[in-house]
Write a protein that holds these residues in place. Structure first.
Motif, PDB file in Angstrom:
ATOM      1  N   LEU A  97      34.290 -60.784 -33.463  1.00  0.00           N
ATOM      2  CA  LEU A  97      35.245 -60.226 -32.511  1.00  0.00           C
ATOM      3  C   LEU A  97      35.360 -58.731 -32.778  1.00  0.00           C
ATOM      4  O   LEU A  97      35.755 -58.322 -33.881  1.00  0.00           O
ATOM      5  N   GLN A  98      34.997 -57.930 -31.800  1.00  0.00           N
ATOM      6  CA  GLN A  98      34.991 -56.470 -31.995  1.00  0.00           C
ATOM      7  C   GLN A  98      36.240 -55.848 -31.377  1.00  0.00           C
ATOM      8  O   GLN A  98      36.606 -56.134 -30.240  1.00  0.00           O
ATOM      9  N   VAL A  99      36.885 -54.977 -32.168  1.00  0.00           N
ATOM     10  CA  VAL A  99      38.094 -54.271 -31.729  1.00  0.00           C
ATOM     11  C   VAL A  99      37.921 -52.787 -32.041  1.00  0.00           C
ATOM     12  O   VAL A  99      37.039 -52.392 -32.809  1.00  0.00           O
ATOM     13  N   SER A 100      38.771 -51.971 -31.474  1.00  0.00           N
ATOM     14  CA  SER A 100      38.682 -50.534 -31.756  1.00  0.00           C
ATOM     15  C   SER A 100      39.222 -50.204 -33.142  1.00  0.00           C
ATOM     16  O   SER A 100      38.773 -49.250 -33.778  1.00  0.00           O
ATOM     17  N   ASP A 101      40.179 -51.008 -33.640  1.00  0.00           N
ATOM     18  CA  ASP A 101      40.808 -50.733 -34.937  1.00  0.00           C
ATOM     19  C   ASP A 101      41.156 -52.070 -35.574  1.00  0.00           C
ATOM     20  O   ASP A 101      42.007 -52.808 -35.076  1.00  0.00           O
ATOM     21  N   THR A 102      40.518 -52.393 -36.692  1.00  0.00           N
ATOM     22  CA  THR A 102      40.734 -53.704 -37.313  1.00  0.00           C
ATOM     23  C   THR A 102      42.132 -53.843 -37.910  1.00  0.00           C
ATOM     24  O   THR A 102      42.701 -54.933 -37.917  1.00  0.00           O
TER      25      THR A 102
END
Length: 313
Positions: free
Chosen positions: A88-93
């Motif tokens: 799952l890719q996000v801008s800020d983990t």
């Protein structure tokens, strides 16, 4: 309580790079050394000046982890090396971690005590736990887990068996408390003391107090000592400005000098004990503690205020 990957994706605003099985997630993993339940864990690849969370993915995959939250530095093509894993890719983990913890917090509606200040947070939390554990099933911050990483891990412990939460929140610079407030969402606020700890991140004491008060923007009650003029002035300004017109917000003050909700009449130190006499709702309340130092006395009085608010005899 568990959440499916399908549930988590919109909560953390993620883009699925690769989807394997729709696992039931019960555990958050940030440290590869603390892996206990690989099948039900999700790893947040946090990155910072000295850490790149992506580097731990191969090791964790070999150990059975199949659920990963990564940021935009993670190369999409690498997913082929980890068949059947969820990426799952996000801008800020870190922000994604906050969003998931805040979502989890909102599944519960029992009272939550949020504690902040410069000193005394952990002591007050642990003393309240000791004082209330026989009457409540309490979830609380482990140790001094009060940071941007510690708070979400603390709140993630909440489950349906609990009926009271006690969490502490610490900040080192402006802008951090808004994030912690969304995660803790305290119903009862406790402001301990203010001092020089972590002061380098703020312009002055007043700014630090104002930033810490942001923990209580949605609380029903705030407990504090009115004897510190900086805190007293900031709290009253907070009530009159930030919480103006909010009849659901109350102040519970204690003081040795001023008129307050809990008036401290006397503190007598004898031997190894301090005997404290107070007045609350026109009734005299006396108690003794096995400490003589001022910090312990103040922390005990703060705990007394919380117990009175909760209706403890």
């Amino acid at each position: 309580m568990s959440y499916s990957i399908a549930q988590i994706i919109p909560v953390i605003k993620a883009k699925p790079l690769q989807q394997g099985s729709d696992a039931a997630i019960e555990h958050i993993l940030l440290d590869s050394r603390k892996l206990l339940f690989p099948a039900s864990s999700i790893f947040f690849a946090l990155s910072g000046p000295r850490r790149n969370g992506n580097l731990f993915i191969p090791e964790l995959y070999k150990k059975g982890i199949r659920n990963f939250v990564v940021d935009e530095s993670f190369e999409d093509a690498v997913t082929v090396n980890f068949p059947d894993a969820n990426f799952l890719q996000v801008s800020d983990t870190l922000q994604a971690l906050h969003l998931l913890a805040a979502f989890h917090r909102q599944q519960f509606n029992f009272p939550i005590i949020g504690i902040t200040g410069s000193n005394g947070k952990t002591i007050v939390k642990e003393w309240l736990y000791q004082l209330l554990q026989n009457d409540h099933n309490i979830v609380r911050s482990p140790k001094s887990y009060n940071s941007q990483i510690g708070v979400p891990l603390s709140v993630w412990q909440m489950n349906s068996t609990h009926n009271l939460g006690i969490f502490e929140a610490g900040i080192s610079q402006p802008g951090e408390m808004q994030q912690l407030e969304k995660i803790i969402s305290p119903t009862i606020g406790v402001f301990t003391t203010i001092g020089e700890a972590h002061g380098e991140g703020f312009l002055n004491i007043r700014q630090k107090i104002n930033e810490k008060l942001k923990l209580f923007v949605h609380s029903n009650l705030l407990i504090y000592c009115a004897d510190d003029p900086d805190i007293n002035d900031a709290v009253n300004t907070f009530k009159n400005n930030v919480r103006a017109g909010d009849d659901n917000f109350k102040l519970f003050s204690w003081s040795k000098k001023e008129t307050a909700t809990l008036q401290i009449i006397s503190i007598e130190k004898k031997g190894e004990q301090a005997a404290i006499t107070t007045v609350f709702n026109e009734k005299t309340i006396k108690f003794s503690i096995p400490f003589l130092d001022e910090a312990s006395i103040e922390n005990a009085i703060t705990c007394c205020c919380v117990l009175l608010e909760l209706g403890v005899n």
